[in-house]
Scaffold this motif. Sequence first.
Motif, mmCIF file in Angstrom:
data_model
loop_
_atom_site.group_PDB
_atom_site.id
_atom_site.type_symbol
_atom_site.label_atom_id
_atom_site.label_comp_id
_atom_site.label_asym_id
_atom_site.label_seq_id
_atom_site.Cartn_x
_atom_site.Cartn_y
_atom_site.Cartn_z
ATOM 1 N N ARG A 185 33.605 47.240 21.549
ATOM 2 C CA ARG A 185 32.794 46.933 22.939
ATOM 3 C C ARG A 185 32.349 47.806 23.774
ATOM 4 O O ARG A 185 33.127 48.661 24.212
ATOM 5 C CB ARG A 185 34.018 45.616 23.354
ATOM 6 C CG ARG A 185 34.033 44.760 21.706
ATOM 7 C CD ARG A 185 35.192 43.808 22.879
ATOM 8 N NE ARG A 185 35.035 43.050 23.749
ATOM 9 C CZ ARG A 185 35.989 42.658 24.472
ATOM 10 N NH1 ARG A 185 37.509 43.123 24.626
ATOM 11 N NH2 ARG A 185 35.635 41.767 25.339
ATOM 12 N N PRO A 186 30.970 47.727 24.067
ATOM 13 C CA PRO A 186 30.343 48.043 25.257
ATOM 14 C C PRO A 186 31.593 47.490 26.856
ATOM 15 O O PRO A 186 31.683 46.535 26.436
ATOM 16 C CB PRO A 186 29.056 47.910 25.250
ATOM 17 C CG PRO A 186 28.894 47.189 24.054
ATOM 18 C CD PRO A 186 30.186 46.238 23.798
ATOM 19 N N LEU A 187 31.728 48.657 27.501
ATOM 20 C CA LEU A 187 31.939 48.790 28.693
ATOM 21 C C LEU A 187 32.083 47.485 29.731
ATOM 22 O O LEU A 187 32.388 46.960 30.005
ATOM 23 C CB LEU A 187 31.918 49.677 30.058
ATOM 24 C CG LEU A 187 32.914 50.014 30.576
ATOM 25 C CD1 LEU A 187 34.034 50.157 30.758
ATOM 26 C CD2 LEU A 187 32.523 51.467 31.579
ATOM 27 N N PRO A 188 30.574 47.199 29.442
ATOM 28 C CA PRO A 188 30.378 46.158 30.509
ATOM 29 C C PRO A 188 30.703 44.111 29.708
ATOM 30 O O PRO A 188 31.127 43.990 30.792
ATOM 31 C CB PRO A 188 28.519 45.608 30.521
ATOM 32 C CG PRO A 188 27.695 47.602 30.145
ATOM 33 C CD PRO A 188 29.753 47.823 29.301
ATOM 34 N N ASP A 189 30.944 44.486 28.277
ATOM 35 C CA ASP A 189 31.163 43.557 27.950
ATOM 36 C C ASP A 189 32.576 43.362 28.053
ATOM 37 O O ASP A 189 33.775 42.170 28.276
ATOM 38 C CB ASP A 189 31.488 43.390 25.738
ATOM 39 C CG ASP A 189 31.296 42.441 26.004
ATOM 40 O OD1 ASP A 189 31.456 41.318 25.688
ATOM 41 O OD2 ASP A 189 32.586 42.512 24.923
ATOM 42 N N ARG A 190 33.314 44.652 27.934
ATOM 43 C CA ARG A 190 34.808 44.784 28.596
ATOM 44 C C ARG A 190 35.344 44.534 29.927
ATOM 45 O O ARG A 190 36.514 44.105 30.090
ATOM 46 C CB ARG A 190 35.376 46.204 28.247
ATOM 47 C CG ARG A 190 35.786 46.494 26.324
ATOM 48 C CD ARG A 190 36.493 47.656 25.741
ATOM 49 N NE ARG A 190 34.807 49.105 26.082
ATOM 50 C CZ ARG A 190 35.564 49.703 26.407
ATOM 51 N NH1 ARG A 190 36.572 49.920 27.810
ATOM 52 N NH2 ARG A 190 34.651 50.790 27.528
ATOM 53 N N LEU A 191 34.462 45.128 30.518
ATOM 54 C CA LEU A 191 34.766 44.502 31.756
ATOM 55 C C LEU A 191 34.125 42.962 32.084
ATOM 56 O O LEU A 191 34.064 43.008 33.421
ATOM 57 C CB LEU A 191 34.165 45.733 32.985
ATOM 58 C CG LEU A 191 34.561 47.378 33.427
ATOM 59 C CD1 LEU A 191 35.733 47.596 32.029
ATOM 60 C CD2 LEU A 191 34.232 47.829 33.978
ATOM 61 N N ARG A 192 33.383 42.557 31.704
ATOM 62 C CA ARG A 192 32.622 41.226 31.729
ATOM 63 C C ARG A 192 33.906 40.353 32.780
ATOM 64 O O ARG A 192 35.676 39.935 32.638
ATOM 65 C CB ARG A 192 32.356 40.351 30.910
ATOM 66 C CG ARG A 192 31.479 39.262 30.789
ATOM 67 C CD ARG A 192 31.108 38.600 30.068
ATOM 68 N NE ARG A 192 30.448 38.976 28.844
ATOM 69 C CZ ARG A 192 29.054 39.271 29.698
ATOM 70 N NH1 ARG A 192 28.306 39.171 30.415
ATOM 71 N NH2 ARG A 192 28.193 40.123 28.631
ATOM 72 N N PRO A 193 33.757 39.734 33.782
ATOM 73 C CA PRO A 193 35.132 38.955 34.569
ATOM 74 C C PRO A 193 35.533 38.189 33.990
ATOM 75 O O PRO A 193 34.638 36.952 33.106
ATOM 76 C CB PRO A 193 34.006 38.551 36.172
ATOM 77 C CG PRO A 193 33.481 39.110 36.316
ATOM 78 C CD PRO A 193 32.839 40.225 34.976
ATOM 79 N N ALA A 194 36.517 37.237 34.217
ATOM 80 C CA ALA A 194 37.084 36.541 33.414
ATOM 81 C C ALA A 194 37.058 35.287 34.449
ATOM 82 O O ALA A 194 37.796 34.075 34.053
ATOM 83 C CB ALA A 194 39.276 36.993 33.237
ATOM 84 N N VAL A 195 37.223 35.122 35.351
ATOM 85 C CA VAL A 195 37.727 34.642 37.166
ATOM 86 C C VAL A 195 36.190 34.394 37.705
ATOM 87 O O VAL A 195 35.749 35.549 38.233
ATOM 88 C CB VAL A 195 38.797 33.293 36.847
ATOM 89 C CG1 VAL A 195 39.613 33.622 36.040
ATOM 90 C CG2 VAL A 195 38.994 35.133 37.721
ATOM 91 N N LEU A 196 35.765 33.372 38.393
ATOM 92 C CA LEU A 196 34.558 33.546 38.940
ATOM 93 C C LEU A 196 35.005 34.374 40.586
ATOM 94 O O LEU A 196 34.026 35.053 41.112
ATOM 95 C CB LEU A 196 34.357 32.156 39.895
ATOM 96 C CG LEU A 196 33.572 31.390 38.657
ATOM 97 C CD1 LEU A 196 33.601 29.510 39.816
ATOM 98 C CD2 LEU A 196 31.931 32.276 38.755
ATOM 99 N N SER A 197 36.480 34.871 40.991
ATOM 100 C CA SER A 197 36.422 35.734 41.642
ATOM 101 C C SER A 197 36.661 36.603 41.924
ATOM 102 O O SER A 197 36.922 37.545 42.697
ATOM 103 C CB SER A 197 37.776 35.228 42.459
ATOM 104 O OG SER A 197 38.733 35.091 41.676
ATOM 105 N N ASP A 198 36.195 37.105 40.840
ATOM 106 C CA ASP A 198 35.999 38.410 39.874
ATOM 107 C C ASP A 198 34.434 38.906 39.839
ATOM 108 O O ASP A 198 34.403 40.310 40.011
ATOM 109 C CB ASP A 198 36.692 38.649 38.430
ATOM 110 C CG ASP A 198 38.240 38.720 38.619
ATOM 111 O OD1 ASP A 198 39.014 38.738 39.399
ATOM 112 O OD2 ASP A 198 38.591 38.414 37.015
#
Length: 299
Positions: free
Chosen positions: A24-37
């Motif tokens: 998976r591309p890095l932007p996809d792996r680092l997609r925020p899991a909560v709005l505060s991220d």
Amino acid sequence: MSPKSPRGSTNLFAAAGMEQDAPRPLPDRLRPAVLSDVVGQDHILGPDGALTRMLATRTLGSLVFWGPPGTGKTTVARLLADATELHFEQISAVFSGVADLKKVFDAARARREMGKGTLLFVDEVHRFNRAQQDSFLPVMEDGTVVLVGATTENPSFELNAALLSRARVLVFQSLDAAAIEKLFAHAEKIEGKKLPLDAEARAVLVRMADGDGRASLTLAEEVWRAARANETFNAVQLQDILQRRAPIYDKSADGHYNLISALHKSVRGSDPDAALYYLCRMMDAGEDPLFLARRVVRM
């Protein structure tokens, strides 16, 4: 429709969790899991932000997200659906037609009868023509869907007045250097290693991102791919490796007018450094020199 399957059903491989092991591309792996991220949009998601106040009341009206690429519009829409317990449905105006819209609306009505609401995220909503935009009005009015449209173009010019009157426009801003640095720091934590760049090269990489969070992570991934063991790049080596990323600029859209406006304001404000920056940026992006010459004469 499910993101795991175009027909709305999870296939056997996805059910077994095998897709989690796929690259998976890095932007996809680092997609925020909560709005505060989500970084760089404190005016919307901070303690006194517009969406923070909406979520505090557990109510969500239809919205239009207006901003440049890579600023988190799709991610925020998806996380809003999670926060309000709405079913998330995503379509793109580039690939969808009237028949697709009808299917989505019918599915949302069926879901509503079962007591489940739908957040319909429409990417590139300005690509729909006037008649297609009008088709959203009845399902917005009766609550069948909460519409969240995303656009890179000025909604005042590209969207129907009737649609805009039923939705609130929220402006997403390009990420500043501090926000890009936060993304790099998060990427380094996830990857378990530092970017192989000296201080000057790191600053250059931030500028190359041009306020686009997705692009910044893609660039970071390219740097890691290019680096050999114990190798550190300086600014010149970095630009040679990445072949630089041209700044976002569309001569027929908002990027064009935003930059020429910035040039005007810089000259009017007697800021020669800023004026030269915007002039060079437009020329570097391929702007017509005669257009720039006419503008300078008018100034």
